[in-house]
Scaffold this motif. Structure first.
Motif, mmCIF file in Angstrom:
data_model
loop_
_atom_site.group_PDB
_atom_site.id
_atom_site.type_symbol
_atom_site.label_atom_id
_atom_site.label_comp_id
_atom_site.label_asym_id
_atom_site.label_seq_id
_atom_site.Cartn_x
_atom_site.Cartn_y
_atom_site.Cartn_z
ATOM 1 N N GLU A 10 -39.789 2.766 -97.515
ATOM 2 C CA GLU A 10 -38.864 1.940 -98.319
ATOM 3 C C GLU A 10 -39.625 1.413 -99.527
ATOM 4 N N ASP A 11 -39.083 1.637 -100.707
ATOM 5 C CA ASP A 11 -39.800 1.219 -101.922
ATOM 6 C C ASP A 11 -39.502 -0.229 -102.322
ATOM 7 N N ASP A 53 -35.573 5.280 -96.314
ATOM 8 C CA ASP A 53 -34.795 4.997 -97.516
ATOM 9 C C ASP A 53 -34.700 6.306 -98.307
ATOM 10 N N ASN A 55 -33.533 6.739 -101.798
ATOM 11 C CA ASN A 55 -33.995 6.583 -103.175
ATOM 12 C C ASN A 55 -35.295 5.787 -103.185
ATOM 13 N N LEU A 56 -36.403 6.494 -103.463
ATOM 14 C CA LEU A 56 -37.719 5.854 -103.417
ATOM 15 C C LEU A 56 -38.314 5.673 -104.814
HETATM 16 MG MG LIG Z 1 -35.085 2.433 -102.459
#
Ligand SMILES: [Mg+2]
Length: 126
Positions: A10-11, A53, A55-56
């Motif tokens: 997770e970013d 997640d 979208n990183l």
């Molecule tokens: Mg993200």
């Protein structure tokens, strides 16, 4: 019995902090803030489940990481729970085609994430 080990990919720092708090009593959680770190940790350690997640930000996305993991012998049967705000059915199908085994959409409550993790671990051994 030792705790199951989870890699959270997770970013977003706020999200990862919240998820770690949600899970800390029941699971041992490592965190990777991008796809490259995720693959390095996955190689070095042995995880029972991945929270992914999609979208990183820059670099690999969560589906790239999931597909890579599924090609590895040690993770080919590992549960991978996609966590994403993309709530469309068509996206969900794509995630499941590309290596994720389960799906949880944001936002979610603590009980939701605990439930999907328990289900994913149970499905794997079923
Ligand atoms: Mg993200």
């Amino acid at each position: 019995m030792s705790k199951k080990r989870i890699l959270l990919v997770e970013d977003d720092k706020l999200n990862s902090g919240v998820i770690k708090v949600f899970l800390s009593a029941e699971y041992e959680v490592d965190h990777a803030e991008n796809g490259q770190i995720a693959l390095e940790l996955a190689e070095k350690n042995n995880y029972d489940l991945f929270l992914m997640d999609i979208n990183l930000g820059r670099g690999l996305n969560g589906l790239d990481v999931a597909q890579n993991l599924k090609q590895q012998d040690k993770y080919k049967n590992a549960p991978i729970v996609a966590i994403t705000a993309y709530a469309m059915e068509s996206d969900k199908r794509e995630f499941l085609q590309k290596g994720c085994t389960h799906y949880l959409s944001k936002p979610f409550f603590k009980k939701d994430i605990l439930a999907i993790i328990a289900k994913a671990l149970a499905d794997q051994t079923a």
